[in-house]
Design a protein around this motif. Structure first.
Motif, mmCIF file in Angstrom:
data_model
loop_
_atom_site.group_PDB
_atom_site.id
_atom_site.type_symbol
_atom_site.label_atom_id
_atom_site.label_comp_id
_atom_site.label_asym_id
_atom_site.label_seq_id
_atom_site.Cartn_x
_atom_site.Cartn_y
_atom_site.Cartn_z
ATOM 1 N N TRP A 35 4.459 3.486 -4.272
ATOM 2 C CA TRP A 35 3.947 3.431 -3.088
ATOM 3 C C TRP A 35 2.170 3.680 -3.414
ATOM 4 O O TRP A 35 2.129 4.653 -4.290
ATOM 5 C CB TRP A 35 4.061 4.701 -2.145
ATOM 6 C CG TRP A 35 5.217 4.293 -1.267
ATOM 7 C CD1 TRP A 35 6.662 4.738 -1.401
ATOM 8 C CD2 TRP A 35 5.181 3.232 -0.105
ATOM 9 N NE1 TRP A 35 7.399 4.104 -0.565
ATOM 10 C CE2 TRP A 35 6.400 3.345 0.349
ATOM 11 C CE3 TRP A 35 4.249 2.919 0.461
ATOM 12 C CZ2 TRP A 35 6.851 2.678 1.400
ATOM 13 C CZ3 TRP A 35 4.477 2.154 1.513
ATOM 14 C CH2 TRP A 35 5.750 2.165 2.211
ATOM 15 N N VAL A 37 -1.827 3.646 -1.507
ATOM 16 C CA VAL A 37 -2.573 3.798 -0.450
ATOM 17 C C VAL A 37 -4.021 3.206 -0.467
ATOM 18 O O VAL A 37 -4.625 3.155 -1.375
ATOM 19 C CB VAL A 37 -2.725 5.398 0.271
ATOM 20 C CG1 VAL A 37 -3.376 6.177 -0.609
ATOM 21 C CG2 VAL A 37 -3.424 5.266 1.493
ATOM 22 N N ASP A 85 -4.904 10.844 7.271
ATOM 23 C CA ASP A 85 -3.733 9.927 6.410
ATOM 24 C C ASP A 85 -3.774 8.664 7.046
ATOM 25 O O ASP A 85 -3.299 7.573 6.435
ATOM 26 C CB ASP A 85 -2.298 10.489 6.612
ATOM 27 C CG ASP A 85 -2.013 11.764 6.063
ATOM 28 O OD1 ASP A 85 -1.244 12.498 6.623
ATOM 29 O OD2 ASP A 85 -2.469 12.084 4.820
ATOM 30 N N TYR A 89 -0.944 1.382 3.561
ATOM 31 C CA TYR A 89 -0.004 1.703 3.017
ATOM 32 C C TYR A 89 1.022 0.682 2.059
ATOM 33 O O TYR A 89 1.340 -0.234 2.934
ATOM 34 C CB TYR A 89 0.973 2.718 3.320
ATOM 35 C CG TYR A 89 0.192 3.990 3.537
ATOM 36 C CD1 TYR A 89 -0.435 4.241 4.612
ATOM 37 C CD2 TYR A 89 0.368 5.214 2.562
ATOM 38 C CE1 TYR A 89 -1.076 5.482 4.888
ATOM 39 C CE2 TYR A 89 -0.424 6.307 2.965
ATOM 40 C CZ TYR A 89 -1.125 6.400 4.200
ATOM 41 O OH TYR A 89 -1.834 7.399 4.518
#
Lengths: 114, 114
Positions: A35, A37, A85, A89
């Motif tokens: 993952w 970002v 946040d 992503y």
């Protein structure tokens, strides 16, 4: 060929609530899953990866991901979302074609509302 | 210290021109990459070098020519620029070609061809 799918273009969540960003994969052999970002006008940043071992992987900024072999999923989670946040992503898988290359999903935009 | 740096950050040029983007990493990594991110944020690998040797060359027009003078640098030269080349180009590096290593991305170069 390996591939990853991120079924949601966008996820909206209120600050303080748990968040999940979904990813499913298709690989032949053992999966190497990642993952990343991306904040606006920035490069991608690594969050976490699954190579082998525990199915629950912990990463940066309080994020974690659960590897589920039977469902071929690698969903990204966080118990309590922050406004900071909010970002794009990407789920990714490594594929070997004479050398290892990374196949990225289409990305999921996360909006965390205060 | 910036781990992976790219210059320039922005590049605006006319069709038919030739331009170069430079990338440097100070992480001591063996492997470097060029990615193209289009307007829909889709990220696709273009090239990968390991210790100055080309190991991945995706289906990219011959107008794109990467060069790695040493393992800390990977440059991208583009000839006869076209409108469709407009995108954000990211350089990245990883420790080596192993599938288990994550990648570190530069801040990107936004290329606009008019």
């Amino acid at each position: 060929a390996q591939s990853v799918a991120q079924p949601e273009d966008q996820v909206n969540v209120a600050e303080g609530n748990p968040l999940t960003v979904k990813c499913t994969y298709s690989v032949s052999g053992n999966p190497y899953l990642f993952w990343y970002v991306q904040y606006p006008n920035r490069g991608l940043q690594f969050l976490l990866k699954y190579i082998t071992g525990d199915n629950l992987v912990k990463g940066s900024y309080g994020f974690e991901a659960e590897f589920n072999k039977s469902q071929t999923s690698f969903h990204l989670k966080k118990p309590s979302a922050l406004v900071s946040d909010s970002a794009l992503y990407f789920c990714a898988v490594r594929e070997y074609t004479g050398g290892f290359k990374t196949i990225f999903g289409a990305g999921t935009r996360l909006f965390v509302k205060a | 210290d910036t781990a992976v740096s790219q210059t320039p950050k922005y590049l605006v040029t006319q069709m038919g021109n030739d331009k170069s983007i430079k990338c440097e990493q100070n992480l001591g990594h063996d492997t470097m990459y060029w990615y193209k991110q289009d307007s829909k944020k889709f990220l696709k690998i273009m090239f990968s070098y390991n210790n100055k040797e080309l190991i991945i060359n995706e289906t990219v027009p011959n107008r794109f020519s990467p060069k790695s003078p040493d393992k800390a640098h990977l440059n991208l030269h583009i000839n006869s620029l076209e409108l469709g080349d407009s995108a954000v180009y990211f350089c990245a590096s990883s420790q080596d070609t192993s599938a288990s290593y994550e990648q570190y991305f530069g801040p990107g170069t936004r290329l606009t061809v008019t």
